[in-house]
Design a protein around this motif. Structure first.
Motif, PDB file in Angstrom:
ATOM      1  N   LEU A   1       8.348  -1.639 -11.216  1.00  0.00           N
ATOM      2  CA  LEU A   1       9.271  -0.983 -12.145  1.00  0.00           C
ATOM      3  C   LEU A   1      10.473  -0.388 -11.412  1.00  0.00           C
ATOM      4  O   LEU A   1      11.606  -0.499 -11.873  1.00  0.00           O
ATOM      5  CB  LEU A   1       8.556   0.119 -12.935  1.00  0.00           C
ATOM      6  CG  LEU A   1       7.856  -0.307 -14.203  1.00  0.00           C
ATOM      7  CD1 LEU A   1       7.088   0.853 -14.808  1.00  0.00           C
ATOM      8  CD2 LEU A   1       8.842  -0.855 -15.208  1.00  0.00           C
ATOM      9  N   GLU A   2      10.214   0.242 -10.267  1.00  0.00           N
ATOM     10  CA  GLU A   2      11.311   0.800  -9.477  1.00  0.00           C
ATOM     11  C   GLU A   2      12.262  -0.306  -9.033  1.00  0.00           C
ATOM     12  O   GLU A   2      13.486  -0.182  -9.131  1.00  0.00           O
ATOM     13  CB  GLU A   2      10.761   1.544  -8.259  1.00  0.00           C
ATOM     14  CG  GLU A   2      10.122   2.874  -8.585  1.00  0.00           C
ATOM     15  CD  GLU A   2       9.569   3.549  -7.342  1.00  0.00           C
ATOM     16  OE1 GLU A   2      10.105   3.326  -6.240  1.00  0.00           O
ATOM     17  OE2 GLU A   2       8.600   4.314  -7.488  1.00  0.00           O
TER      18      GLU A   2
ATOM     19  N   SER B   1       7.628  -1.007 -25.112  1.00  0.00           N
ATOM     20  CA  SER B   1       8.464  -1.618 -26.154  1.00  0.00           C
ATOM     21  C   SER B   1       9.617  -2.420 -25.559  1.00  0.00           C
ATOM     22  O   SER B   1      10.019  -3.449 -26.110  1.00  0.00           O
ATOM     23  CB  SER B   1       8.998  -0.542 -27.096  1.00  0.00           C
ATOM     24  OG  SER B   1       9.784   0.390 -26.376  1.00  0.00           O
ATOM     25  N   LEU B   2      10.138  -1.979 -24.415  1.00  0.00           N
ATOM     26  CA  LEU B   2      11.228  -2.693 -23.757  1.00  0.00           C
ATOM     27  C   LEU B   2      10.781  -4.098 -23.342  1.00  0.00           C
ATOM     28  O   LEU B   2      11.437  -5.095 -23.672  1.00  0.00           O
ATOM     29  CB  LEU B   2      11.697  -1.899 -22.533  1.00  0.00           C
ATOM     30  CG  LEU B   2      12.764  -2.558 -21.669  1.00  0.00           C
ATOM     31  CD1 LEU B   2      14.095  -2.554 -22.391  1.00  0.00           C
ATOM     32  CD2 LEU B   2      12.869  -1.836 -20.341  1.00  0.00           C
ATOM     33  N   PHE B   3       9.655  -4.189 -22.657  1.00  0.00           N
ATOM     34  CA  PHE B   3       9.196  -5.485 -22.171  1.00  0.00           C
ATOM     35  C   PHE B   3       8.640  -6.351 -23.303  1.00  0.00           C
ATOM     36  O   PHE B   3       8.723  -7.567 -23.243  1.00  0.00           O
ATOM     37  CB  PHE B   3       8.174  -5.301 -21.052  1.00  0.00           C
ATOM     38  CG  PHE B   3       8.825  -4.859 -19.765  1.00  0.00           C
ATOM     39  CD1 PHE B   3       9.495  -5.764 -18.975  1.00  0.00           C
ATOM     40  CD2 PHE B   3       8.779  -3.532 -19.369  1.00  0.00           C
ATOM     41  CE1 PHE B   3      10.098  -5.371 -17.802  1.00  0.00           C
ATOM     42  CE2 PHE B   3       9.375  -3.124 -18.197  1.00  0.00           C
ATOM     43  CZ  PHE B   3      10.043  -4.040 -17.407  1.00  0.00           C
TER      44      PHE B   3
ATOM     45  N   LYS C   1       6.308  -8.320 -17.701  1.00  0.00           N
ATOM     46  CA  LYS C   1       6.212  -8.671 -19.124  1.00  0.00           C
ATOM     47  C   LYS C   1       4.752  -8.866 -19.530  1.00  0.00           C
ATOM     48  O   LYS C   1       4.318  -8.396 -20.581  1.00  0.00           O
ATOM     49  CB  LYS C   1       7.009  -9.940 -19.426  1.00  0.00           C
ATOM     50  CG  LYS C   1       8.494  -9.733 -19.467  1.00  0.00           C
ATOM     51  CD  LYS C   1       9.201 -11.041 -19.776  1.00  0.00           C
ATOM     52  CE  LYS C   1      10.702 -10.906 -19.646  1.00  0.00           C
ATOM     53  NZ  LYS C   1      11.398 -12.169 -19.900  1.00  0.00           N
ATOM     54  N   VAL C   2       4.009  -9.568 -18.691  1.00  0.00           N
ATOM     55  CA  VAL C   2       2.593  -9.808 -18.994  1.00  0.00           C
ATOM     56  C   VAL C   2       1.837  -8.491 -19.024  1.00  0.00           C
ATOM     57  O   VAL C   2       1.013  -8.251 -19.914  1.00  0.00           O
ATOM     58  CB  VAL C   2       1.974 -10.796 -17.967  1.00  0.00           C
ATOM     59  CG1 VAL C   2       0.463 -10.833 -18.063  1.00  0.00           C
ATOM     60  CG2 VAL C   2       2.570 -12.180 -18.158  1.00  0.00           C
ATOM     61  N   TYR C   3       2.102  -7.617 -18.072  1.00  0.00           N
ATOM     62  CA  TYR C   3       1.392  -6.339 -17.999  1.00  0.00           C
ATOM     63  C   TYR C   3       1.694  -5.478 -19.229  1.00  0.00           C
ATOM     64  O   TYR C   3       0.793  -4.870 -19.803  1.00  0.00           O
ATOM     65  CB  TYR C   3       1.780  -5.596 -16.720  1.00  0.00           C
ATOM     66  CG  TYR C   3       1.079  -4.277 -16.572  1.00  0.00           C
ATOM     67  CD1 TYR C   3      -0.230  -4.220 -16.105  1.00  0.00           C
ATOM     68  CD2 TYR C   3       1.697  -3.080 -16.904  1.00  0.00           C
ATOM     69  CE1 TYR C   3      -0.897  -3.025 -15.968  1.00  0.00           C
ATOM     70  CE2 TYR C   3       1.046  -1.871 -16.774  1.00  0.00           C
ATOM     71  CZ  TYR C   3      -0.256  -1.843 -16.310  1.00  0.00           C
ATOM     72  OH  TYR C   3      -0.911  -0.648 -16.180  1.00  0.00           O
TER      73      TYR C   3
ATOM     74  N   PRO D   1      -1.106   2.674 -19.428  1.00  0.00           N
ATOM     75  CA  PRO D   1      -1.222   4.109 -19.161  1.00  0.00           C
ATOM     76  C   PRO D   1      -0.147   4.898 -19.914  1.00  0.00           C
ATOM     77  O   PRO D   1       0.947   4.397 -20.203  1.00  0.00           O
ATOM     78  CB  PRO D   1      -1.009   4.203 -17.648  1.00  0.00           C
ATOM     79  CG  PRO D   1      -1.372   2.867 -17.123  1.00  0.00           C
ATOM     80  CD  PRO D   1      -1.033   1.895 -18.195  1.00  0.00           C
ATOM     81  N   LEU D   2      -0.451   6.142 -20.221  1.00  0.00           N
ATOM     82  CA  LEU D   2       0.441   6.969 -21.041  1.00  0.00           C
ATOM     83  C   LEU D   2       1.817   7.165 -20.406  1.00  0.00           C
ATOM     84  O   LEU D   2       2.832   7.155 -21.108  1.00  0.00           O
ATOM     85  CB  LEU D   2      -0.213   8.331 -21.309  1.00  0.00           C
ATOM     86  CG  LEU D   2      -1.364   8.317 -22.294  1.00  0.00           C
ATOM     87  CD1 LEU D   2      -1.983   9.694 -22.395  1.00  0.00           C
ATOM     88  CD2 LEU D   2      -0.883   7.850 -23.650  1.00  0.00           C
ATOM     89  N   HIS D   3       1.866   7.364 -19.105  1.00  0.00           N
ATOM     90  CA  HIS D   3       3.163   7.618 -18.480  1.00  0.00           C
ATOM     91  C   HIS D   3       4.036   6.355 -18.411  1.00  0.00           C
ATOM     92  O   HIS D   3       5.223   6.434 -18.166  1.00  0.00           O
ATOM     93  CB  HIS D   3       2.995   8.250 -17.093  1.00  0.00           C
ATOM     94  CG  HIS D   3       2.436   7.320 -16.057  1.00  0.00           C
ATOM     95  ND1 HIS D   3       1.107   6.966 -16.031  1.00  0.00           N
ATOM     96  CD2 HIS D   3       3.030   6.686 -15.029  1.00  0.00           C
ATOM     97  CE1 HIS D   3       0.905   6.140 -15.015  1.00  0.00           C
ATOM     98  NE2 HIS D   3       2.061   5.956 -14.386  1.00  0.00           N
ATOM     99  N   LEU D   4       3.460   5.172 -18.669  1.00  0.00           N
ATOM    100  CA  LEU D   4       4.220   3.922 -18.707  1.00  0.00           C
ATOM    101  C   LEU D   4       4.403   3.400 -20.134  1.00  0.00           C
ATOM    102  O   LEU D   4       4.976   2.332 -20.329  1.00  0.00           O
ATOM    103  CB  LEU D   4       3.525   2.862 -17.854  1.00  0.00           C
ATOM    104  CG  LEU D   4       3.393   3.162 -16.362  1.00  0.00           C
ATOM    105  CD1 LEU D   4       2.623   2.044 -15.670  1.00  0.00           C
ATOM    106  CD2 LEU D   4       4.746   3.346 -15.724  1.00  0.00           C
TER     107      LEU D   4
END
Length: 145
Positions: free
Chosen positions: A10-11, A44-46, A27-29, A36-39
């Motif tokens: 992501l970074e 929705s973006l991917f 995209k697959v992930y 996880p909540l923090h991700l």
């Protein structure tokens, strides 16, 4: 896939340094059910990217030719003819011209000094008017204080 690996990807993604295969991994992930909540905010973006990549165009587009391009070329050609005409009437090729050259180097040096002195006087005359500008600037600085 490890969570730390996803965070590193992501970074890299937001820095614009990921490869296409790494973006596919993201995209697959993020299209999975559990993230996880923090991700969660990236899900929705991917998902949007993966859905939009499957859309194909259904309507054939036809490009119209621009008929004004003919008029443009006529205008360009006319401009070239006018410029060429002006050039050849101002600078005839067969005319001998006195270019102001001197045979004696001492006379040439004297004439050059005379011309440069005249240019210097004209330049100095133009800078005399700048004194008023300096006074105006000083006054405005006093008013601002």
């Amino acid at each position: 896939m490890e969570l730390s690996n996803i965070e590193k990807l992501l970074e890299k993604y937001f820095e614009g340094e990921t490869t296409i295969s790494e973006e596919k991994e993201l995209k697959v992930y993020f299209t999975r059910e559990t993230v996880p909540l923090h991700l969660e905010r990236y899900k929705s973006l991917f998902q949007y990217f993966s859905e939009e990549s499957t859309i194909t165009a259904t309507k054939n587009l036809t490009l119209k030719t621009n008929k004004k391009s003919w008029y443009t070329w006529v205008g360009v050609a006319a401009s070239v003819v006018v410029i060429a005409g002006l050039f050849f009437t101002k600078f005839p090729a067969n005319q001998d011209q006195n270019l102001g050259t001197y045979e004696d180097p001492e006379i040439a040096l004297q004439e050059t000094k005379k011309i440069l002195n005249m240019v210097s006087q004209l330049m100095n005359k133009g800078t005399e008017e700048l004194v008023y500008l300096n006074e105006f600037e000083d006054t405005t600085k006093k008013l601002i204080k």
